[in-house]
Motif scaffolding. Structure first.
Motif, short mmCIF file in Angstrom:
data_model
loop_
_atom_site.label_atom_id
_atom_site.label_comp_id
_atom_site.label_asym_id
_atom_site.label_seq_id
_atom_site.Cartn_x
_atom_site.Cartn_y
_atom_site.Cartn_z
N ALA A 232 0.85 -1.19 0.00
CA ALA A 232 0.00 0.00 0.00
C ALA A 232 0.88 1.24 0.00
N GLY A 233 0.30 2.37 -0.42
CA GLY A 233 1.07 3.61 -0.37
C GLY A 233 0.78 4.54 -1.52
N ASP A 234 1.83 5.07 -2.12
CA ASP A 234 1.76 6.07 -3.19
C ASP A 234 0.81 5.59 -4.29
N PRO A 235 -0.26 6.35 -4.57
CA PRO A 235 -1.23 5.92 -5.60
C PRO A 235 -0.59 5.72 -6.97
N VAL A 236 0.37 6.57 -7.32
CA VAL A 236 1.01 6.46 -8.64
C VAL A 236 1.82 5.17 -8.72
N LEU A 237 2.57 4.87 -7.65
CA LEU A 237 3.39 3.67 -7.64
C LEU A 237 2.53 2.41 -7.61
N VAL A 238 1.46 2.43 -6.81
CA VAL A 238 0.58 1.26 -6.74
C VAL A 238 -0.05 1.01 -8.11
N LYS A 239 -0.46 2.06 -8.79
CA LYS A 239 -1.06 1.91 -10.13
C LYS A 239 -0.03 1.32 -11.10
N ARG A 240 1.22 1.78 -10.99
CA ARG A 240 2.27 1.25 -11.87
C ARG A 240 2.50 -0.24 -11.61
N LEU A 241 2.57 -0.62 -10.33
CA LEU A 241 2.74 -2.02 -9.99
C LEU A 241 1.56 -2.84 -10.50
N LEU A 242 0.36 -2.30 -10.37
CA LEU A 242 -0.84 -3.01 -10.81
C LEU A 242 -0.79 -3.29 -12.31
#
Length: 359
Positions: A232-242
């Motif tokens: 969980a965390g940074d929305p931009v990073l989580v979206k990239r991982l997704l």
């Protein structure tokens, strides 16, 4: 071919055989695998979701993401949007692949703790990057790095990083455009010290920019066999991982997602499990100290970081002759050469056996 170190646990095999030869059997305090029952809530939810013929959602069900966000808020004072939660196939998988998923590669150095779970090192190598084991970021200098790992409470030492220290790491990383990834698998197991999440406002100033927190249900809820974790965390990073994980098919099975949601909503079983570990710790630590070991750090987590002043492999052999198997400290870095890691993950009966053998 990427050069990887030998799998460390293979080196322990002859000592395991030695410990197994003890008349009363082995007391295995090495790997740290849970031995207590899977919570009833998890088993019930898993069974109810067993008829899941379709592909699971890579992002996880809304129910799971809301449960994870609720747990972070309720237990750790952290507020995240459920959309900024992403289930993982256990936490080790993410640790191993995060540098690759974030685009680290040749010429990059990934900062890891000086004493660390070996998979941080391996993850950097899998990406083609170089692991850089250091506890003081001053040593890194002005170099730009893509990723900085922190681990609090620490595996293997049980050391807790205070909020002030974590705040400085976050500030340093933000100045250089680095991502901070915090392995928080033992966050609910504070003993003398109270661990704080890197996503807590006291650390991050209310912004999760550039920060990821990795969580596991293996220890909190005895779900190691389920491979259940999340980031969980940074929305931009989580979206990239997704997006990358969608392409790679890195999905948590639907029944496991249901079990995760159930245990994240249930604090009672976690408190009971914490009590089990506390009781084992209360008898094992003084037994080691009476037998000549010094316990360093170990203020949180599931391990005692112990030394009698000799080489770690001499300690491993001496304990194996008593039927007790522990992990040598150099599994976690050269700085661990004089220590062994002693896990609390054994039944009460086996812990009591260890205490008797140490007398």
């Amino acid at each position: 071919m990427i050069a990887l170190p030998d799998f460390p646990w293979d080196r322990l095999a002859p000592y395991k055989e030695l410990a197994q030869a003890h008349a009363d059997g082995i007391a295995d305090l090495s790997v740290g695998t849970p031995v207590d029952p899977v919570p009833a809530a998890a088993r019930k939810a898993l069974a109810a979701a067993a008829d899941s013929p379709g592909y699971p959602q890579t992002h996880g069900t809304a129910r799971l993401r809301e449960a994870a966000a609720g747990w972070l808020r309720r237990r750790h004072g952290v507020t995240v949007d459920p959309d900024d939660v992403l289930p993982t196939i256990g936490s080790k998988e993410l640790v191993a692949w995060l540098p690759t998923l974030l685009g680290a590669g040749r010429g990059d150095r990934v900062v890891i703790p000086e004493l660390a779970y070996p998979t941080y090192d391996v993850g950097a190598r899998l990406a083609g990057a170089e692991p850089y084991a250091v506890d003081g970021l001053v040593a890194v200098g002005p170099e730009r790095v893509p990723l900085v790992w922190v681990n609090s409470p620490s595996n293997p030492t049980g050391r807790v990083l205070p909020a002030e220290h974590l705040r400085k790491v976050v500030a340093w990383a933000r100045e250089r455009g680095a991502v901070v990834a915090s392995d928080e698998c033992y966050l609910e197991l504070g003993w003398e010290d109270h661990p704080v999440s890197v996503l807590h406002p006291d650390v991050c100033g209310g912004s999760h920019e550039g920060i990821l927190a990795v969580h596991s249900l293996s220890k909190r809820s005895n779900l190691a066999g389920y491979r259940a974790g999340f980031v969980a965390g940074d929305p931009v990073l989580v979206k990239r991982l997704l997006e990358v994980r969608k392409h790679a098919g890195m999905m948590v099975s639907a029944p496991v997602q249901a079990a995760m949601a159930a245990v994240l909503d249930d604090d009672e079983h976690a408190d009971e499990q914490r009590g089990r570990y506390a009781r084992r710790r209360e008898v094992l630590r003084p037994a080691l100290e009476r037998a000549g070991w010094r316990i360093d750090h170990s203020t949180a987590g599931l391990y005692l970081w112990a030394t009698d002043g000799t080489d770690c492999w001499d300690q491993v052999r001496g304990l194996a002759e008593k039927g007790i198997l522990v992990a040598p400290g150099d599994f976690y870095g050269a700085a661990g050469r004089a220590h062994v890691r002693v896990a609390l993950t054994a039944t009460d009966e086996r812990i009591d056996a260890v205490v008797r053998r140490l007398q």
